[in-house]
Design a protein around this motif. Structure first.
Motif, PDB file in Angstrom:
ATOM      1  N   ALA A   1       0.720  -1.080  -0.112  1.00  0.00           N
ATOM      2  CA  ALA A   1      -0.001  -0.053   0.060  1.00  0.00           C
ATOM      3  C   ALA A   1       0.817   1.359   0.057  1.00  0.00           C
ATOM      4  CB  ALA A   1      -1.242   0.065   1.125  1.00  0.00           C
ATOM      5  N   VAL A   2       1.722   1.230   0.751  1.00  0.00           N
ATOM      6  CA  VAL A   2       2.768   2.362   0.995  1.00  0.00           C
ATOM      7  C   VAL A   2       3.503   2.680  -0.374  1.00  0.00           C
ATOM      8  CG1 VAL A   2       4.679   3.645   2.210  1.00  0.00           C
ATOM      9  CG2 VAL A   2       3.111   2.097   3.353  1.00  0.00           C
ATOM     10  N   VAL A   3       4.163   1.347  -1.039  1.00  0.00           N
ATOM     11  CA  VAL A   3       4.693   1.511  -2.261  1.00  0.00           C
ATOM     12  C   VAL A   3       3.738   2.103  -3.352  1.00  0.00           C
ATOM     13  CG1 VAL A   3       5.671   0.029  -4.288  1.00  0.00           C
ATOM     14  CG2 VAL A   3       6.243  -0.158  -1.964  1.00  0.00           C
ATOM     15  N   LEU A   4       2.556   1.642  -3.313  1.00  0.00           N
ATOM     16  CA  LEU A   4       1.705   2.343  -4.198  1.00  0.00           C
ATOM     17  C   LEU A   4       1.220   3.612  -4.022  1.00  0.00           C
ATOM     18  CD1 LEU A   4      -0.669  -0.859  -5.002  1.00  0.00           C
ATOM     19  CD2 LEU A   4       1.228  -0.004  -6.253  1.00  0.00           C
ATOM     20  N   ASP A   5       1.071   4.125  -2.849  1.00  0.00           N
ATOM     21  CA  ASP A   5       1.050   5.365  -2.353  1.00  0.00           C
ATOM     22  C   ASP A   5       2.116   6.565  -2.949  1.00  0.00           C
ATOM     23  OD1 ASP A   5      -1.304   5.101  -0.901  1.00  0.00           O
ATOM     24  OD2 ASP A   5      -0.166   5.053   1.020  1.00  0.00           O
ATOM     25  N   LEU A   6       3.253   5.869  -2.866  1.00  0.00           N
ATOM     26  CA  LEU A   6       4.468   6.777  -3.254  1.00  0.00           C
ATOM     27  C   LEU A   6       4.546   6.593  -4.950  1.00  0.00           C
ATOM     28  CD1 LEU A   6       7.055   5.712  -0.538  1.00  0.00           C
ATOM     29  CD2 LEU A   6       6.192   7.941  -0.955  1.00  0.00           C
ATOM     30  N   VAL A   7       4.311   5.480  -5.507  1.00  0.00           N
ATOM     31  CA  VAL A   7       4.405   5.714  -7.029  1.00  0.00           C
ATOM     32  C   VAL A   7       3.295   6.283  -7.392  1.00  0.00           C
ATOM     33  CG1 VAL A   7       3.884   4.039  -8.889  1.00  0.00           C
ATOM     34  CG2 VAL A   7       5.240   3.257  -7.111  1.00  0.00           C
ATOM     35  N   GLU A   8       1.964   6.370  -6.913  1.00  0.00           N
ATOM     36  CA  GLU A   8       0.880   7.262  -7.435  1.00  0.00           C
ATOM     37  C   GLU A   8       1.145   8.768  -7.346  1.00  0.00           C
ATOM     38  OE1 GLU A   8      -2.684   6.623  -5.456  1.00  0.00           O
ATOM     39  OE2 GLU A   8      -3.719   7.696  -7.104  1.00  0.00           O
ATOM     40  N   SER A   9       1.838   9.118  -6.136  1.00  0.00           N
ATOM     41  CA  SER A   9       2.322  10.502  -5.955  1.00  0.00           C
ATOM     42  C   SER A   9       3.498  10.980  -6.728  1.00  0.00           C
ATOM     43  CB  SER A   9       2.410  10.830  -4.375  1.00  0.00           C
ATOM     44  OG  SER A   9       1.549  10.262  -3.686  1.00  0.00           O
ATOM     45  N   HIS A  10       4.543  10.029  -6.973  1.00  0.00           N
ATOM     46  CA  HIS A  10       6.010  10.714  -7.275  1.00  0.00           C
ATOM     47  C   HIS A  10       6.339   9.939  -8.693  1.00  0.00           C
ATOM     48  CE1 HIS A  10       6.173  12.571  -3.670  1.00  0.00           C
ATOM     49  NE2 HIS A  10       5.924  11.602  -3.286  1.00  0.00           N
ATOM     50  N   LEU A  11       5.767   9.160  -9.338  1.00  0.00           N
ATOM     51  CA  LEU A  11       6.147   8.431 -10.423  1.00  0.00           C
ATOM     52  C   LEU A  11       4.767   8.012 -11.253  1.00  0.00           C
ATOM     53  CD1 LEU A  11       8.412   8.041 -12.351  1.00  0.00           C
ATOM     54  CD2 LEU A  11       8.420   5.425 -11.555  1.00  0.00           C
ATOM     55  N   PRO A  12       4.117   9.167 -11.814  1.00  0.00           N
ATOM     56  CA  PRO A  12       2.868   8.734 -12.800  1.00  0.00           C
ATOM     57  C   PRO A  12       3.408   7.872 -14.058  1.00  0.00           C
ATOM     58  CG  PRO A  12       3.336  11.022 -12.872  1.00  0.00           C
ATOM     59  CD  PRO A  12       4.445  10.660 -11.933  1.00  0.00           C
ATOM     60  N   ALA A  13       2.437   6.992 -14.380  1.00  0.00           N
ATOM     61  CA  ALA A  13       2.911   6.056 -15.542  1.00  0.00           C
ATOM     62  C   ALA A  13       3.441   6.638 -16.723  1.00  0.00           C
ATOM     63  CB  ALA A  13       1.457   5.377 -15.851  1.00  0.00           C
ATOM     64  N   GLU A  14       3.144   8.003 -17.109  1.00  0.00           N
ATOM     65  CA  GLU A  14       3.467   8.406 -18.302  1.00  0.00           C
ATOM     66  C   GLU A  14       5.143   8.974 -18.309  1.00  0.00           C
ATOM     67  OE1 GLU A  14       1.053   9.449 -16.435  1.00  0.00           O
ATOM     68  OE2 GLU A  14       1.208  11.772 -16.319  1.00  0.00           O
ATOM     69  N   LEU A  15       5.509   8.655 -17.028  1.00  0.00           N
ATOM     70  CA  LEU A  15       6.881   9.387 -16.570  1.00  0.00           C
ATOM     71  C   LEU A  15       7.749   8.017 -16.551  1.00  0.00           C
ATOM     72  CD1 LEU A  15       6.704  12.594 -14.721  1.00  0.00           C
ATOM     73  CD2 LEU A  15       7.006  12.205 -17.257  1.00  0.00           C
ATOM     74  N   GLY A  16       7.361   6.863 -16.244  1.00  0.00           N
ATOM     75  CA  GLY A  16       8.280   5.808 -15.989  1.00  0.00           C
ATOM     76  C   GLY A  16       7.061   4.374 -15.643  1.00  0.00           C
ATOM     77  N   THR A  17       7.769   3.316 -15.811  1.00  0.00           N
ATOM     78  CA  THR A  17       6.934   2.155 -15.656  1.00  0.00           C
ATOM     79  C   THR A  17       7.695   1.329 -14.440  1.00  0.00           C
ATOM     80  OG1 THR A  17       6.745   2.220 -18.110  1.00  0.00           O
ATOM     81  CG2 THR A  17       6.313   0.266 -16.784  1.00  0.00           C
ATOM     82  N   VAL A  18       6.549   0.937 -13.409  1.00  0.00           N
ATOM     83  CA  VAL A  18       6.958   0.162 -12.425  1.00  0.00           C
ATOM     84  C   VAL A  18       6.693  -1.333 -12.551  1.00  0.00           C
ATOM     85  CG1 VAL A  18       6.320  -0.224  -9.869  1.00  0.00           C
ATOM     86  CG2 VAL A  18       6.846   1.986 -10.715  1.00  0.00           C
ATOM     87  N   VAL A  19       7.684  -2.300 -12.279  1.00  0.00           N
ATOM     88  CA  VAL A  19       7.287  -3.662 -12.573  1.00  0.00           C
ATOM     89  C   VAL A  19       7.541  -4.137 -11.090  1.00  0.00           C
ATOM     90  CG1 VAL A  19       7.959  -5.914 -13.263  1.00  0.00           C
ATOM     91  CG2 VAL A  19       8.404  -3.889 -14.624  1.00  0.00           C
ATOM     92  N   LEU A  20       6.335  -4.508 -10.343  1.00  0.00           N
ATOM     93  CA  LEU A  20       6.159  -4.961  -9.341  1.00  0.00           C
ATOM     94  C   LEU A  20       6.878  -6.518  -9.164  1.00  0.00           C
ATOM     95  CD1 LEU A  20       2.999  -3.517  -8.251  1.00  0.00           C
ATOM     96  CD2 LEU A  20       5.142  -2.914  -7.340  1.00  0.00           C
ATOM     97  N   HIS A  21       8.099  -6.654  -8.165  1.00  0.00           N
ATOM     98  CA  HIS A  21       8.672  -7.837  -8.227  1.00  0.00           C
ATOM     99  C   HIS A  21       8.275  -8.724  -7.067  1.00  0.00           C
ATOM    100  CE1 HIS A  21      12.130  -9.960  -6.037  1.00  0.00           C
ATOM    101  NE2 HIS A  21      12.165  -8.816  -5.590  1.00  0.00           N
ATOM    102  N   TRP A  22       7.815 -10.163  -7.092  1.00  0.00           N
ATOM    103  CA  TRP A  22       7.457 -11.000  -6.159  1.00  0.00           C
ATOM    104  C   TRP A  22       6.305 -10.188  -5.516  1.00  0.00           C
ATOM    105  CZ3 TRP A  22      11.775 -14.625  -3.748  1.00  0.00           C
ATOM    106  CH2 TRP A  22      10.961 -15.543  -2.983  1.00  0.00           C
TER     107      TRP A  22
END
Ligand code: MN
Length: 256
Positions: free
Chosen positions: A136-157
């Motif tokens: 949940a915290v990882v997704l909060d930070l991704v949502e706030s600081h790395l929008p999909a148009e600026l980078g791609t997150v691959v969630l490992h394991w």
């Protein structure tokens, strides 16, 4: 470069530099034509990983600062930031709220936020992200600081809940699935529920075991395709095609 090279199988998260013979593992992945993301755990490992993979069309080094090491290596964050312009791939980064690492969790959040902000500022990065007990915290930070148009997150394991997986999907994240995730009821339920167009495979070698009970290597990623296929009731060929398409989409989307 990588986006145009044909590949057979995808290992989106492997610690090649933690095997006894790093260079032999790079050669083996290359011979097997497996697209391999060679993640690192501290930025000091980056120059050597980058150098060894420079001539490898299938093996790509990633610039990392592992959340389990942040407690001892946060002082290397400036080195990580300085190296980022040289790296298209980032990892292993993220958060770990497990009992052994919880004391550094506040520091991990600060470091991960900086990682995401720097990636957003430069753009076009692909990140392999650890999220143990902290989805949940990882997704909060991704949502706030790395929008999909600026980078791609691959969630490992990924070991979050079904709701968190849906939220991650809506944020544009991909999921790299390893063999250990196909060996628990919870993991299988997750693997069955993930959208086909966000699935990738990984080994997380040497931290998982292949069917012959040796540390997993990139060539073992096809075993994960077979396991995913069984869980989802699809053919291995269908899963293999989907993963190939997904990786090509991911690489194209992140190309300048
Ligand atoms: Mn790992």
């Amino acid at each position: 470069m990588t986006a145009t090279v044909p590949f057979r199988g995808v290992d989106m998260h492997c610690h090649l530099d933690l095997f006894p013979d790093h260079q032999a593992e790079i050669r083996a992945a290359e011979t097997a034509s497996v697209f391999t993301l060679a993640v690192t755990t501290t930025p000091r490992a980056w120059p050597r990983n980058r150098e060894l993979t420079a001539e490898s069309p299938h093996v790509n080094a990633a610039l990392g600062l592992h959340p389990q090491l942040v407690g001892d290596f946060a002082h290397e964050l400036p080195l990580w930031r300085k190296s980022l312009p040289e790296a298209r791939f980032v990892g292993e980064v993220g958060l770990d709220a497990g009992p052994r690492y919880y004391k550094s969790f506040d520091l991990q959040k600060k470091v991960f936020r900086t990682v995401l902000e720097d990636c957003a500022e430069i753009g076009d990065k692909i990140l392999s992200v650890h999220s143990v007990r902290s989805a949940a915290v990882v997704l909060d930070l991704v949502e706030s600081h790395l929008p999909a148009e600026l980078g791609t997150v691959v969630l490992h394991w990924f070991t979050g809940t079904a709701t968190e997986a849906r939220r991650a999907t809506s944020l544009g994240c991909y999921f790299s699935v390893n063999v250990a995730m196909t060996q628990t009821d919870k993991g299988r339920a997750l693997v069955a529920s993930l959208p086909l167009d966000r699935l990738l495979t990984e080994t997380d070698g040497p931290f998982t075991k292949s069917i012959d009970n040796k540390p997993s290597r990139p060539a073992d990623a096809v075993q994960v395709e077979a396991a995913i296929a069984r869980i989802r009731g699809e053919s291995a060929a269908q899963i293999s095609r989907a993963i190939t398409t997904n990786l090509n989409t991911l690489l194209r989307r992140s190309s300048p």
